[in-house]
Design a protein around this motif. Structure first.
Motif, PDB file in Angstrom:
ATOM      1  N   LYS A 280       0.918  -1.422  -0.281  1.00  0.00           N
ATOM      2  CA  LYS A 280      -0.058  -0.228  -0.156  1.00  0.00           C
ATOM      3  C   LYS A 280       1.101   1.103   0.564  1.00  0.00           C
ATOM      4  N   PRO A 281       0.381   1.843  -0.777  1.00  0.00           N
ATOM      5  CA  PRO A 281       1.447   3.053  -0.457  1.00  0.00           C
ATOM      6  C   PRO A 281       1.631   4.187   0.784  1.00  0.00           C
ATOM      7  N   GLY A 282       2.450   4.707   1.091  1.00  0.00           N
ATOM      8  CA  GLY A 282       2.287   5.430   1.815  1.00  0.00           C
ATOM      9  C   GLY A 282       3.148   4.184   3.613  1.00  0.00           C
ATOM     10  N   ASP A 283       2.751   3.067   2.921  1.00  0.00           N
ATOM     11  CA  ASP A 283       2.724   1.488   4.330  1.00  0.00           C
ATOM     12  C   ASP A 283       4.270   1.063   3.991  1.00  0.00           C
ATOM     13  N   TRP A 284       5.827   2.235   4.427  1.00  0.00           N
ATOM     14  CA  TRP A 284       6.515   1.307   4.122  1.00  0.00           C
ATOM     15  C   TRP A 284       7.161  -0.143   5.307  1.00  0.00           C
ATOM     16  N   LEU A 285       6.947   0.363   6.341  1.00  0.00           N
ATOM     17  CA  LEU A 285       6.625  -0.399   7.612  1.00  0.00           C
ATOM     18  C   LEU A 285       6.211  -1.895   7.272  1.00  0.00           C
ATOM     19  N   GLY A 286       4.411  -1.039   6.664  1.00  0.00           N
ATOM     20  CA  GLY A 286       3.844  -2.938   7.211  1.00  0.00           C
ATOM     21  C   GLY A 286       4.437  -3.704   6.034  1.00  0.00           C
ATOM     22  N   TRP A 287       4.878  -2.958   4.706  1.00  0.00           N
ATOM     23  CA  TRP A 287       5.548  -3.644   3.003  1.00  0.00           C
ATOM     24  C   TRP A 287       6.839  -4.424   4.438  1.00  0.00           C
TER      25      TRP A 287
END
Length: 136
Positions: free
Chosen positions: A52-59
Motif C-alpha cells: 500500500k502507498p505510504g505503508d513502508w513499515l507494513g511492506w
C-alpha cells in the motif's frame, strides 16, 4: 488420501483448474509458486512487488517482501516473469503481455523445466521405475 488433508479435488475440479490457466490471458500475483502452473500453460505472469502507498513499515514486515528475497528467487532466476514495483509498471506490463503473450515464453519454459524437471506427463512413471530399480 491422508485424513488431515481436507481438499479432495474431483476430476472436474482438476479439469477446471487446468482450464483456468490454459485460458487465462495473464496471471497477476505477488510471489506465489502458482506461477509454475502458469508457465506450464504458457500463460505470462506479472509479479507485484509493492504494498500500500505510504505503508513502508507494513511492506518491510510483509511475508510477500520476504518471499521475493527467499523462496521465490528460484522462480525469478530465469527472468520468466515481469516484476513490477508500482501501479504504473503494472499497467504497462499488463498492456505489454496482452499485446504479445509470447514475450518471455522461452524463459518461462526454461524455468518450468528447471523447477519441475519432467514436463511430459510421465513423472510418476519415471519415479516408480526409479524406486523399482533401487529396491531390487
Amino acid at each position: 488420501p491422508h485424513p488431515d488433508f481436507k481438499y479432495h479435488p474431483t476430476m472436474d475440479d482438476i479439469y477446471m483448474h487446468i482450464a483456468l490457466f490454459k485460458h487465462a490471458a495473464l496471471l497477476v500475483n505477488h510471489s506465489s509458486t502458482v506461477a509454475i502452473e502458469s508457465f506450464a500453460a504458457g500463460t505470462p505472469v506479472i509479479n507485484i512487488k509493492y504494498g500500500k502507498p505510504g505503508d513502508w513499515l507494513g511492506w518491510h514486515r510483509s511475508a510477500v517482501r520476504r518471499d521475493f528475497k527467499e523462496h521465490y528467487q528460484d522462480i525469478l532466476r530465469d527472468h520468466p516473469t515481469r516484476v513490477v514495483t508500482s501501479k504504473q509498471e503494472l499497467i504497462a506490463a499488463t498492456n505489454r503481455y496482452l499485446e504479445d503473450p509470447s514475450l518471455e515464453q522461452s524463459e518461462r519454459q526454461q524455468n518450468l523445466q528447471r523447477m519441475t524437471t519432467i514436463t511430459d506427463g510421465t513423472a510418476s512413471l519415471q519415479m516408480l521405475a526409479f524406486f523399482k530399480d533401487i529396491a531390487v
